[in-house]
Motif scaffolding. Structure first.
Motif, PDB file in Angstrom:
ATOM      1  N   LYS A 126       0.846  -1.181   0.000  1.00  0.00           N
ATOM      2  CA  LYS A 126       0.000   0.000   0.000  1.00  0.00           C
ATOM      3  C   LYS A 126       0.882   1.231   0.000  1.00  0.00           C
ATOM      4  O   LYS A 126       1.710   1.407   0.875  1.00  0.00           O
ATOM      5  CB  LYS A 126      -0.879  -0.003   1.244  1.00  0.00           C
ATOM      6  CG  LYS A 126      -2.082  -0.892   1.075  1.00  0.00           C
ATOM      7  CD  LYS A 126      -3.147  -0.566   2.091  1.00  0.00           C
ATOM      8  CE  LYS A 126      -4.413  -1.222   1.633  1.00  0.00           C
ATOM      9  NZ  LYS A 126      -5.350  -1.632   2.561  1.00  0.00           N
ATOM     10  N   ILE A 127       0.686   2.045  -0.988  1.00  0.00           N
ATOM     11  CA  ILE A 127       1.426   3.287  -1.033  1.00  0.00           C
ATOM     12  C   ILE A 127       0.463   4.378  -1.491  1.00  0.00           C
ATOM     13  O   ILE A 127      -0.694   4.110  -1.775  1.00  0.00           O
ATOM     14  CB  ILE A 127       2.636   3.199  -1.988  1.00  0.00           C
ATOM     15  CG1 ILE A 127       2.177   2.807  -3.399  1.00  0.00           C
ATOM     16  CG2 ILE A 127       3.657   2.216  -1.503  1.00  0.00           C
ATOM     17  CD1 ILE A 127       3.220   3.099  -4.425  1.00  0.00           C
ATOM     18  N   ALA A 128       0.952   5.596  -1.561  1.00  0.00           N
ATOM     19  CA  ALA A 128       0.118   6.686  -2.074  1.00  0.00           C
ATOM     20  C   ALA A 128       0.880   7.401  -3.185  1.00  0.00           C
ATOM     21  O   ALA A 128       2.031   7.783  -3.009  1.00  0.00           O
ATOM     22  CB  ALA A 128      -0.227   7.667  -0.947  1.00  0.00           C
ATOM     23  N   LEU A 129       0.246   7.507  -4.342  1.00  0.00           N
ATOM     24  CA  LEU A 129       0.856   8.135  -5.513  1.00  0.00           C
ATOM     25  C   LEU A 129      -0.176   9.003  -6.217  1.00  0.00           C
ATOM     26  O   LEU A 129      -1.375   8.803  -6.051  1.00  0.00           O
ATOM     27  CB  LEU A 129       1.313   7.070  -6.520  1.00  0.00           C
ATOM     28  CG  LEU A 129       2.438   6.113  -6.180  1.00  0.00           C
ATOM     29  CD1 LEU A 129       2.584   5.070  -7.283  1.00  0.00           C
ATOM     30  CD2 LEU A 129       3.749   6.868  -5.990  1.00  0.00           C
ATOM     31  N   GLU A 148     -11.900   5.844 -12.284  1.00  0.00           N
ATOM     32  CA  GLU A 148     -12.451   6.767 -11.286  1.00  0.00           C
ATOM     33  C   GLU A 148     -11.358   7.357 -10.405  1.00  0.00           C
ATOM     34  O   GLU A 148     -11.438   8.490  -9.958  1.00  0.00           O
ATOM     35  CB  GLU A 148     -13.464   6.015 -10.402  1.00  0.00           C
ATOM     36  CG  GLU A 148     -14.038   6.862  -9.276  1.00  0.00           C
ATOM     37  CD  GLU A 148     -14.817   6.030  -8.250  1.00  0.00           C
ATOM     38  OE1 GLU A 148     -15.458   5.036  -8.634  1.00  0.00           O
ATOM     39  OE2 GLU A 148     -14.772   6.391  -7.063  1.00  0.00           O
ATOM     40  N   ASN A 149     -10.302   6.543 -10.147  1.00  0.00           N
ATOM     41  CA  ASN A 149      -9.280   6.955  -9.180  1.00  0.00           C
ATOM     42  C   ASN A 149      -7.916   6.410  -9.597  1.00  0.00           C
ATOM     43  O   ASN A 149      -7.798   5.760 -10.639  1.00  0.00           O
ATOM     44  CB  ASN A 149      -9.672   6.462  -7.783  1.00  0.00           C
ATOM     45  CG  ASN A 149     -10.068   4.989  -7.799  1.00  0.00           C
ATOM     46  OD1 ASN A 149      -9.476   4.195  -8.543  1.00  0.00           O
ATOM     47  ND2 ASN A 149     -11.063   4.620  -7.032  1.00  0.00           N
ATOM     48  N   THR A 150      -6.903   6.650  -8.768  1.00  0.00           N
ATOM     49  CA  THR A 150      -5.543   6.229  -9.134  1.00  0.00           C
ATOM     50  C   THR A 150      -5.436   4.706  -9.246  1.00  0.00           C
ATOM     51  O   THR A 150      -4.725   4.203 -10.098  1.00  0.00           O
ATOM     52  CB  THR A 150      -4.505   6.718  -8.113  1.00  0.00           C
ATOM     53  OG1 THR A 150      -4.886   6.260  -6.831  1.00  0.00           O
ATOM     54  CG2 THR A 150      -4.412   8.215  -8.094  1.00  0.00           C
ATOM     55  N   PHE A 185      -7.701  15.972 -11.436  1.00  0.00           N
ATOM     56  CA  PHE A 185      -8.502  15.378 -10.357  1.00  0.00           C
ATOM     57  C   PHE A 185      -7.974  13.995  -9.974  1.00  0.00           C
ATOM     58  O   PHE A 185      -8.021  13.604  -8.822  1.00  0.00           O
ATOM     59  CB  PHE A 185      -9.976  15.276 -10.761  1.00  0.00           C
ATOM     60  CG  PHE A 185     -10.587  16.619 -11.006  1.00  0.00           C
ATOM     61  CD1 PHE A 185     -10.876  17.463  -9.950  1.00  0.00           C
ATOM     62  CD2 PHE A 185     -10.824  17.071 -12.298  1.00  0.00           C
ATOM     63  CE1 PHE A 185     -11.411  18.722 -10.170  1.00  0.00           C
ATOM     64  CE2 PHE A 185     -11.363  18.322 -12.529  1.00  0.00           C
ATOM     65  CZ  PHE A 185     -11.657  19.160 -11.469  1.00  0.00           C
ATOM     66  N   VAL A 186      -7.475  13.260 -10.962  1.00  0.00           N
ATOM     67  CA  VAL A 186      -6.844  11.973 -10.668  1.00  0.00           C
ATOM     68  C   VAL A 186      -5.342  12.049 -10.962  1.00  0.00           C
ATOM     69  O   VAL A 186      -4.526  11.627 -10.161  1.00  0.00           O
ATOM     70  CB  VAL A 186      -7.491  10.818 -11.463  1.00  0.00           C
ATOM     71  CG1 VAL A 186      -6.779   9.502 -11.177  1.00  0.00           C
ATOM     72  CG2 VAL A 186      -8.968  10.699 -11.119  1.00  0.00           C
ATOM     73  N   HIS A 223      -3.150  14.328 -10.813  1.00  0.00           N
ATOM     74  CA  HIS A 223      -2.305  15.090  -9.890  1.00  0.00           C
ATOM     75  C   HIS A 223      -2.713  14.945  -8.428  1.00  0.00           C
ATOM     76  O   HIS A 223      -2.234  15.694  -7.590  1.00  0.00           O
ATOM     77  CB  HIS A 223      -2.317  16.573 -10.261  1.00  0.00           C
ATOM     78  CG  HIS A 223      -1.566  16.883 -11.535  1.00  0.00           C
ATOM     79  ND1 HIS A 223      -1.944  16.375 -12.754  1.00  0.00           N
ATOM     80  CD2 HIS A 223      -0.475  17.645 -11.764  1.00  0.00           C
ATOM     81  CE1 HIS A 223      -1.113  16.821 -13.684  1.00  0.00           C
ATOM     82  NE2 HIS A 223      -0.218  17.587 -13.123  1.00  0.00           N
ATOM     83  N   SER A 224      -3.630  14.036  -8.117  1.00  0.00           N
ATOM     84  CA  SER A 224      -4.027  13.839  -6.719  1.00  0.00           C
ATOM     85  C   SER A 224      -3.293  12.645  -6.135  1.00  0.00           C
ATOM     86  O   SER A 224      -3.212  11.596  -6.772  1.00  0.00           O
ATOM     87  CB  SER A 224      -5.533  13.572  -6.629  1.00  0.00           C
ATOM     88  OG  SER A 224      -6.234  14.769  -6.825  1.00  0.00           O
ATOM     89  N   VAL A 225      -2.778  12.825  -4.921  1.00  0.00           N
ATOM     90  CA  VAL A 225      -2.096  11.727  -4.240  1.00  0.00           C
ATOM     91  C   VAL A 225      -3.145  10.898  -3.505  1.00  0.00           C
ATOM     92  O   VAL A 225      -3.951  11.436  -2.750  1.00  0.00           O
ATOM     93  CB  VAL A 225      -1.069  12.264  -3.213  1.00  0.00           C
ATOM     94  CG1 VAL A 225      -0.365  11.108  -2.509  1.00  0.00           C
ATOM     95  CG2 VAL A 225      -0.063  13.188  -3.879  1.00  0.00           C
ATOM     96  N   GLU A 226      -3.123   9.592  -3.770  1.00  0.00           N
ATOM     97  CA  GLU A 226      -4.108   8.693  -3.144  1.00  0.00           C
ATOM     98  C   GLU A 226      -3.479   7.337  -2.867  1.00  0.00           C
ATOM     99  O   GLU A 226      -2.510   6.954  -3.522  1.00  0.00           O
ATOM    100  CB  GLU A 226      -5.261   8.414  -4.122  1.00  0.00           C
ATOM    101  CG  GLU A 226      -6.223   9.524  -4.301  1.00  0.00           C
ATOM    102  CD  GLU A 226      -7.284   9.172  -5.332  1.00  0.00           C
ATOM    103  OE1 GLU A 226      -8.201   9.963  -5.479  1.00  0.00           O
ATOM    104  OE2 GLU A 226      -7.191   8.113  -5.977  1.00  0.00           O
ATOM    105  N   ASN A 227      -4.116   6.584  -1.979  1.00  0.00           N
ATOM    106  CA  ASN A 227      -3.642   5.220  -1.713  1.00  0.00           C
ATOM    107  C   ASN A 227      -3.938   4.326  -2.905  1.00  0.00           C
ATOM    108  O   ASN A 227      -4.958   4.496  -3.571  1.00  0.00           O
ATOM    109  CB  ASN A 227      -4.404   4.579  -0.543  1.00  0.00           C
ATOM    110  CG  ASN A 227      -4.446   5.447   0.677  1.00  0.00           C
ATOM    111  OD1 ASN A 227      -5.001   6.532   0.658  1.00  0.00           O
ATOM    112  ND2 ASN A 227      -3.837   4.967   1.731  1.00  0.00           N
TER     113      ASN A 227
END
Lengths: 375, 188
Positions: A7-10, A141-143, A172-173, A175-179
């Motif tokens: 699990k990381i956030a990128l 929808e997301n990273t 929105f996706v 450039h957003s940092v997410e898990n």
């Protein structure tokens, strides 16, 4: 280090770049100037650090980037690129050449507005512009989905022998940092397998012509073959997604039905806004409102059957388009009307990166009549 | 009704002051404790010196919404002059915190901002100038936030900072930045 399902956030851009590193393609052609995305920045760094064997071709324009991809893919190399916005508009001329030559090029797209006026922020104008060029199109929808779609997309393109664009909402996706959870390099390698093209310019024992002139007597047949290939892609998408689920435990369908089973009112949408809608659906469900979301994942070929099934018992349908089609009904709204045979409420939203708030989604669900433009 | 498991932050600054970096450091620290996170800047043209902000969400559950943070649990202000052009106290209630880079006294600042909540001024520019030798208000603000909020752990912030920057700016400067974070953590 145990990196199993780590699990990381990128950011979405880096997540797609990481998927590209794991794919380790033969060729990536890129035009590294605005409106380029962090995908290429990340991948170029991997190349500079010796993490990929890829031949990186830096070209003088997006038109050249896609042309280089076409040449490379026709010669039998596993080929990728990334682009967005004006970049896609500039390469437009050669997009249908890639599908006509049946080349499984993968293009990671960060969906952004097109000029004019000048704006490089998130919307679906670029993807909608290329919707009839014979490219398979998947939306994230997301990273996590952006990463997964890159890996699924590579395999699907090569199976279908069609170029494929993976779409994630610009900024929105991208450039957003997410898990997110990454797969192991070996898992990705095993999943996509060695690339051995059925047809290639470099097969000297069986010389072939790519991209010939086809006049009145054969052009029609060539175009029809793209259509046939596109329609066969649905089944392949299902198979590839099933295989992907085995290694990732993440299940992907043509669409995602979110609390639609007994819903009286459903919003249909694509991309990152679906997260905001899900949040709102949960809140309204807690208040006893029977609302839901139908998220479209595979946009080309369009999953008419799955959409019709998902919306069968639904009375009120609102369709959100992040693109403005001039002088006609909106793209997604038309598709949904066609799929269901029902009249839908069509709402254009979020052009040029305009934010969408949960409060607005709530109003869409609660008001009897939706505004045509969620400005 | 607010999701109580979700902690939301707005970071105000000017282009170049590190609001986006601050957001990234905070979420990278939070994932070390297994949290779900989201960090994104307000996507405008990036111009040095122009007001900008970044948003952070930290939660025990997956984060799905994409709307900008509208009702923050905490606001970080890297540049006091921002308060002349932007209402940084919007939707910050009496029980929520506003940490601001300022040399002013708390009362004076509270009056100026018309803010009755937990106002925490800290001379982040002065402290960073003294310890690092550069005006890096964000490191000081990060340290102060870690202390005030208990949302991220000091050790995690330090670990993330070292991982992210030691190769870029060298060990000596990294150590100084970390010293600034630690000092801000203990400054209260």
């Amino acid at each position: 280090m145990n990196t199993k399902n780590k699990k990381i956030a990128l950011t979405g851009g880096y997540a797609v770049g990481e998927a590209m590193r794991q794919i380790n393609p033969d060729v990536v052609a890129m035009y590294p100037i605005t409106p380029q995305t962090p995908i290429i920045e990340y991948f170029a760094k991997q190349k500079a650090n010796g993490k990929v064997k890829t031949e990186v071709v830096t070209v003088e324009s997006e038109h050249s980037a896609m042309s280089a991809c076409i040449g490379s893919s026709a010669s039998g190399a596993r080929t990728l690129t990334a682009s967005s916005s004006q970049g896609i508009m500039y390469m437009f001329e050669v997009l249908p050449v890639a599908s006509s030559m049946r080349l499984p090029i993968l293009m990671a797209v960060s969906n952004r507005a097109i000029s004019g006026p000048i704006n490089i922020h998130g919307d679906h104008s670029d993807a909608m512009a290329m919707r009839d060029t014979g490219w398979i199109q998947i939306f994230a929808e997301n990273t996590q989905e952006a990463y997964d779609n890159t890996i699924i997309g590579m395999k699907l393109a090569e199976k279908a022998l069609l170029p494929l664009a993976t779409n994630m909402d610009g900024f929105f996706v991208s450039h957003s940092v997410e898990n997110l959870e990454l797969l192991e390099d070996e898992e990705v390698k095993g999943f996509i397998g060695e690339y051995s093209p059925k047809q290639s310019l470099f097969d000297f024992d069986n010389p072939k012509t790519f991209g010939p002139v086809a006049l009145q007597n054969s052009y029609f047949e060539f175009r029809k073959q793209i259509q046939d290939a596109m329609l066969k892609t649905s089944k392949m998408f299902e198979e590839v997604a099933e295989e992907f689920e085995k290694i990732s435990k993440r299940k992907y369908g043509f669409v995602e039905e979110y609390r639609t089973e007994d819903a009286g009112k459903v919003i249909v949408a694509m991309g990152s806004v679906c997260g905001t809608i899900k949040e709102t659906v949960d809140r309204l469900r807690d208040e006893g409102k029977n609302v839901g979301l139908l998220k479209i994942r595979l946009f080309r070929p369009f999953p008419y059957k799955q959409v019709a099934k998902a919306l069968k018992g639904v009375q009120d349908i609102i369709v959100m388009d992040r693109n403005l089609a001039f002088g006609t009904k909106q793209v997604l709204a038309s598709e949904i009307e066609h799929a269901t045979g029902k009249k839908v409420q069509s709402v254009v939203y979020g052009l040029g990166g305009r934010d969408v708030f949960e409060k607005q989604i709530e109003e869409l669900f609660l008001e009897e009549k939706s505004p045509e433009y969620l400005m | 009704m607010k999701n109580k498991n979700k902690y939301e932050i707005i970071i105000h600054g000017r282009g170049g002051q590190g609001a986006k970096t601050t957001a990234e450091i905070l979420v990278q620290a939070a994932i070390l404790k297994g949290k779900f996170v989201q960090a994104f800047p307000n996507f405008g043209p990036e111009r040095t010196g122009a007001p900008m902000c970044a948003f952070v969400r930290i939660s025990n559950e997956p984060i799905r919404t994409r709307e900008p943070v509208v009702d923050p649990d905490c606001v970080l202000v890297l540049d006091e002059t921002i308060t002349d052009v932007i209402d940084v106290t919007k939707n910050v209630t009496d029980t929520e915190a506003l940490i601001i880079n300022s040399t002013k006294e708390k009362q004076e600042l509270a009056k100026k901002l018309k803010f009755e909540g937990n106002l925490i001024p800290i001379d982040a520019s002065g402290m960073s100038q003294e310890i690092i030798g550069e005006n890096r208000p964000n490191t000081v603000i990060i340290g102060r936030f870690a202390f005030a909020s208990h949302i991220v752990e000091l050790e995690d912030v330090i670990k993330v900072f070292r991982n992210k920057y030691e190769n870029k700016i060298g060990k000596e400067k990294t150590d100084k930045n970390i010293k600034a974070i630690e000092k801000a953590f203990r400054h209260h």
